[in-house]
Design an enzyme around this catalytic site. Structure first.
Site, PDB file in Angstrom:
ATOM      1  N   ASP A   1     -20.189 100.621  83.477  1.00  0.00           N
ATOM      2  CA  ASP A   1     -19.084 101.647  83.210  1.00  0.00           C
ATOM      3  C   ASP A   1     -19.023 102.222  83.568  1.00  0.00           C
ATOM      4  O   ASP A   1     -18.514 102.634  84.901  1.00  0.00           O
ATOM      5  CB  ASP A   1     -20.248 102.024  82.002  1.00  0.00           C
ATOM      6  CG  ASP A   1     -19.531 102.975  81.049  1.00  0.00           C
ATOM      7  OD1 ASP A   1     -18.104 102.741  80.784  1.00  0.00           O
ATOM      8  OD2 ASP A   1     -19.728 104.237  80.760  1.00  0.00           O
TER       9      ASP A   1
ATOM     10  N   CYS B   1     -60.924  84.711  84.548  1.00  0.00           N
ATOM     11  CA  CYS B   1     -61.956  85.843  83.445  1.00  0.00           C
ATOM     12  C   CYS B   1     -61.259  85.911  82.489  1.00  0.00           C
ATOM     13  O   CYS B   1     -61.669  85.493  80.818  1.00  0.00           O
ATOM     14  CB  CYS B   1     -61.687  87.499  84.268  1.00  0.00           C
ATOM     15  SG  CYS B   1     -62.633  87.733  85.906  1.00  0.00           S
TER      16      CYS B   1
ATOM     17  N   CYS C   1     -38.041 108.906  38.004  1.00  0.00           N
ATOM     18  CA  CYS C   1     -38.354 107.629  37.980  1.00  0.00           C
ATOM     19  C   CYS C   1     -39.727 106.850  37.432  1.00  0.00           C
ATOM     20  O   CYS C   1     -39.447 105.872  36.948  1.00  0.00           O
ATOM     21  CB  CYS C   1     -38.418 107.569  39.500  1.00  0.00           C
ATOM     22  SG  CYS C   1     -37.363 109.072  40.137  1.00  0.00           S
TER      23      CYS C   1
ATOM     24  N   CYS D   1     -59.382  88.444  87.376  1.00  0.00           N
ATOM     25  CA  CYS D   1     -59.130  87.505  87.723  1.00  0.00           C
ATOM     26  C   CYS D   1     -58.131  86.368  86.329  1.00  0.00           C
ATOM     27  O   CYS D   1     -58.813  86.410  85.398  1.00  0.00           O
ATOM     28  CB  CYS D   1     -59.627  86.310  88.698  1.00  0.00           C
ATOM     29  SG  CYS D   1     -61.171  86.198  87.198  1.00  0.00           S
TER      30      CYS D   1
ATOM     31  N   CYS E   1     -40.298 110.805  40.762  1.00  0.00           N
ATOM     32  CA  CYS E   1     -39.468 111.945  40.319  1.00  0.00           C
ATOM     33  C   CYS E   1     -39.488 111.916  38.541  1.00  0.00           C
ATOM     34  O   CYS E   1     -40.233 110.799  38.704  1.00  0.00           O
ATOM     35  CB  CYS E   1     -37.736 112.941  39.773  1.00  0.00           C
ATOM     36  SG  CYS E   1     -36.500 110.925  39.509  1.00  0.00           S
TER      37      CYS E   1
END
Length: 866
Positions: free
Chosen positions: A524, A118, A46, A115, A43
């Site tokens: 629960d 790798c 501000c 693998c 604003c």
């Protein structure tokens, strides 16, 4: 992350080389100008405050505030101030400076990274990219998740690093699905790859060489003179086998050396090149058959390992293939086919019988049975009518449906499940971490053992160089613990994907492991053991009224009430189609019930105390015998009214119903009591089956609830839970879980994933109910049951328990086999061929086959349907 090599291929890697960002983190710095993002400056007032604050700095030459975009552009003298000082002045004015998003996370598809070795090579290559702040390698999925600083680098540098390690990047998470499809095709054709063809050709030349070497001595003529002597025909054939089969191995070994990775490719390359070099240049060192055998058998071992990972990946691909990539959409009054990625929330998709539902959504027209097994694991199709949810990837069995889309393709339930399954690989189990740490020491130790074995006997014990060199090569073959390292991730992926296909989402290998070790399960009550929805359970008609009369009056009284009890009564009246009565002068009597005029007569509905105040004798009421529902256990003859059906509501009927956990509502006028309605939260039909299965597995079960003692006791007895604790506040549930953990070591907490989040977080593993379509439930829990199906719990425990057993078998089996073979090498009991066949080929097949057993574990369908 392990302190020693090889580096983790499932863990997260943090780099010290990170960009130096200021607190104000500028979006752009050009000479003497800095632009800051101040979103709260929205604003003119501000902007004025920010300007006044920044102007107090020496060296400010100009300020441009833009409240509409929330940005501040400031020109300053670099000798007198800096962006940090400007940021401090903005914050002093009361506004936060938002740091720009300078990091990006991408998922790269690297299908050939399948693998451990790798992954190590790729990891070493990524360590050299300074822009990377974090990465996660997933060889079982063939993916690399990488986070990098946009200011220090871009995606191309990361792709280049991966390709420099010898692996092709096929697509990213931002691309279309064609790349993924191609990757899938490549994985499905492991046995049709060029490496397989070269291996077969190499094997043929090896066989021909062996034939001339051992069986056709007369035809095994010299074809060439070399430094190591004469090269015979059989030797030449085996050299061809080495060249064809060993080419790909040596190529991978080059990338291993380039990235400083002491992996199997490097070790095998050293062994093959060493054996070949000695044969060619040193007289008497004829190791052609060893070199050729290594080339052929190691390729076979690598292909088997790739196939084992491919099988794990394919189980995930089955999830991906569930979701259609096209949808029929109604646009501008016309039906058009479109990619699911182009369908927006709010659009209407049309689904014919037999088709897959392409998007998450809500049915707006049509009725059908939908097979939800791909998402929830439910064995029976679920009837869908307008207003009900459907999920992408489920199958429309019968009728035509029109569905309003409620989630984009990338954010639907199936997509979240797939993402969770893939992400689960990055959460390593304790055993995976042990394997990683152990393998970091295992390889260097065995390599050192190989060097000692090769050098010491010839130098100090008079042993033959060739003999001990071959034994050293054999130890190099055993030095890389490939089968040992792959034993855990293959088992974890097999278990997690098997669970996902059966409607159980496990969000990490660590949770799979933990669930198999629980000693107690806490539940629960509301929404877990019960449905969490009030429903009418009993209707007792009194004084010549029928059940329909009671429900019709109760509906008239309760349809204007906002209480859940009133909703339950109205729902039952609607189900029975009892008709309506005119309602006037409605009034809620606080804490007691409601009052209204029905067809001109004042009626009441409420607690027994309300009717006692109206002057009714609840000890002696007449029970209707023709038309009302009679509860056998509450009926008795009044001693002073022989021959009449009579109830003692106050002393017997109401207390009995309340002991069953039911809420009582009386209905009547100020002159006549017309009926009794009992209401309760219904117990899930599968709760008793689930509890029974857990008890058979030897687990203790406890119910934790905030309800009163009477209701808790009634529900506990009905479902068969061993223990219950009532009237607990959320923090008291946490304390209860902590006590159970102290007593049993490992505890699972089952709840709805929202209200029970603190207790679930405290438990060793949290399990959420009915997570399909619910973001919060999926995010909260460690494990999510995609449907409201408690009967999956015994299956979940069984799967997790067996997965732990399989992982233990794979780890110790592969490790034991390697150890036995390594010990036998110096004594001459283990040849190169045996080391490859037993240590790599055999153990890879064994651990993979053992892991795949988990995919055959399924819930007990017969039990579920009871």
């Amino acid at each position: 992350m392990s302190d020693s090599p090889p580096k983790s291929f499932n863990g997260d890697h943090d780099h010290a080389e990170k960009a130096d960002h200021t607190d104000g983190a500028t979006d752009r710095v050009e000479g003497r100008a800095v632009e800051l993002s101040v979103p709260e400056m929205d604003c003119p007032s501000c902007a004025t405050k920010v300007t006044n604050s920044v102007e107090k700095l020496d060296g400010i030459e100009g300020i441009d505030t833009r409240p509409t975009s929330g940005t501040l552009s400031t020109h300053y003298d670099v000798d007198r101030t800096d962006p940090e000082a400007i940021t401090e002045r903005v914050e002093a004015a009361g506004y936060a400076v938002e740091q720009p998003d300078t990091e990006r996370t991408e998922t790269l598809s690297v299908p050939e990274m399948d693998c451990p070795s790798c992954a190590n090579k790729v990891g070493n290559a990524l360590d050299g990219v300074s822009a990377i702040t974090d990465y996660d390698l997933r060889p079982t999925a063939g993916k690399v998740v990488v986070t990098y600083d946009l200011e220090n680098g871009d995606r191309s540098a990361i792709v280049e690093a991966i390709e420099d390690a010898g692996y092709e990047v096929t697509d990213t998470d931002g691309d279309d699905t064609s790349g993924a499809s191609e990757a899938s095709d490549e994985r499905s054709s492991v046995w049709g790859s060029s490496r397989v063809i070269k291996t077969w050709i190499s094997a043929v030349f090896l066989g021909a060489g062996v034939l001339f070497e051992f069986f056709l001595h007369g035809q095994n003529i010299a074809i060439l003179s070399i430094p190591g002597g004469e090269l015979l025909l059989g030797d030449g054939l085996m050299l061809v086998a080495v060249a064809i089969g060993g080419g790909v191995i040596v190529r991978n070994g080059y990338y291993s050396a380039k990235n400083a990775s002491l992996d199997i490719d490097f070790l095998m390359s050293a062994a093959i090149l060493g054996a070949t070099g000695l044969s060619l240049f040193f007289t008497g060192a004829s190791l052609y058959i060893e070199a050729a055998s290594l080339a052929v058998l190691f390729n076979v071992a690598e292909l088997l390992e790739r196939y084992s990972v491919s099988r794990a990946r394919n189980s995930m691909e089955e999830l991906i293939e569930l979701s259609p990539d096209r949808a029929v959409v109604r646009r501008d009054g016309e039906e058009r086919e479109a990619s699911v990625d182009d369908v927006a929330v709010g659009e209407i998709v049309l689904v014919e019988p037999g088709e897959k539902i392409p998007m998450d959504g809500e049915v707006i027209e049509g009725e059908s049975a939908v097979d939800q097994a791909p998402i929830t694991g439910e064995s029976v199709p679920v009837d869908k009518t307008p207003g009900e949810e459907v999920y992408a990837g489920t199958i429309n069995e019968q009728g035509y449906l029109e569905v309003e889309v409620t989630a984009e393709a990338a954010d639907n339930t199936l997509s979240r499940v797939i993402e969770m399954v893939e992400n689960a690989q990055s959460k390593r189990t304790d055993r995976e971490q042990f394997v990683e740490r152990f393998s970091g020491y295992y390889t260097p130790v065995v390599v050192a053992f190989a060097i000692v074995t090769t050098l010491l006997p010839p130098l100090f014990l008079g042993g033959a160089w060739v003999t001990w060199f071959v034994r050293g090569i054999t130890l190099l073959v055993l030095a890389c613990p490939c089968a040992f390292v792959i034993s855990t991730p293959v088992s974890v992926v097999s278990g997690i994907t098997s669970a996902a296909k059966n409607g159980v989402l496990i969000k990490g290998g660590d949770h799979l492991e933990t669930m198999g070790e629980v000693g107690a399960v806490a539940f629960d009550k509301t929404g877990t053991l019960t449905k969490g929805e009030l429903a009418v359970t009993d209707v007792l008609a009194l004084n010549n009224n029928t059940e329909s009369d009671v429900l019709r009056c109760a509906r008239g009284l309760e349809e204007r009430s906002e209480h859940p009890i009133g909703d339950a009564i109205v729902d039952r009246a609607d189900e029975r189609d009892v008709g309506e009565r005119s309602v006037a002068e409605f009034e809620a009597i606080t804490g007691k019930g409601v009052r209204a005029d029905l067809d001109g007569t004042t009626h009441y509905a409420g607690k027994p105390g309300l009717f006692e105040e109206l002057g009714f004798d609840l000890d002696h009421v007449h029970l209707t015998t023709d038309g009302g529902v009679v509860l056998e256990e509450t009926e008795r003859q009044c001693a002073d009214h022989e021959g009449e059906n009579c109830l003692d509501l106050f002393e017997e009927t109401i207390p009995r119903l309340q002991e069953e956990g039911k809420t009582i509502v009386l209905v009547g006028t100020d002159e006549e009591l017309e009926g009794v309605i009992a209401i309760a939260d219904e117990v899930r039909p599968d709760a008793k089956v689930a509890l029974s299965g857990l008890h058979e597995a030897g687990l203790r079960t406890v119910m934790l609830t905030g309800d009163n003692e009477g209701t808790a006791k009634a529900i506990a007895e009905r479902v068969g839970v061993e223990d219950y604790r009532a009237e607990l506040l959320p923090d008291e549930k946490v304390e209860a879980v902590a006590e159970l953990t102290e007593e049993h070591g490992t505890v699972a907490m089952v709840g709805d994933g929202i209200n029970d989040a603190p207790a679930m977080a405290t438990a060793s593993v949290g399990v959420a109910m009915g997570a399909a379509g619910t973001d919060t439930a999926i995010e909260t829990a460690d494990i999510a049951l995609m449907a409201d199906d408690l009967s999956k719990l015994p299956y979940l425990y069984d799967l997790s328990n067996r997965a732990n057993g399989v992982i233990r078998q794979n780890i110790w089996g592969s490790l034991g086999a390697k150890a036995i073979l390594a010990i036998g090498v110096p004594f001459g009991y283990v040849s190169v061929v045996l080391a490859v066949l037993a240590g790599d080929v055999g153990m890879t097949v064994a651990v993979t086959g053992n892991a795949m057993r988990l995919s055959r574990i399924t819930p007990n369908r017969t039990t579920e349907e009871q």
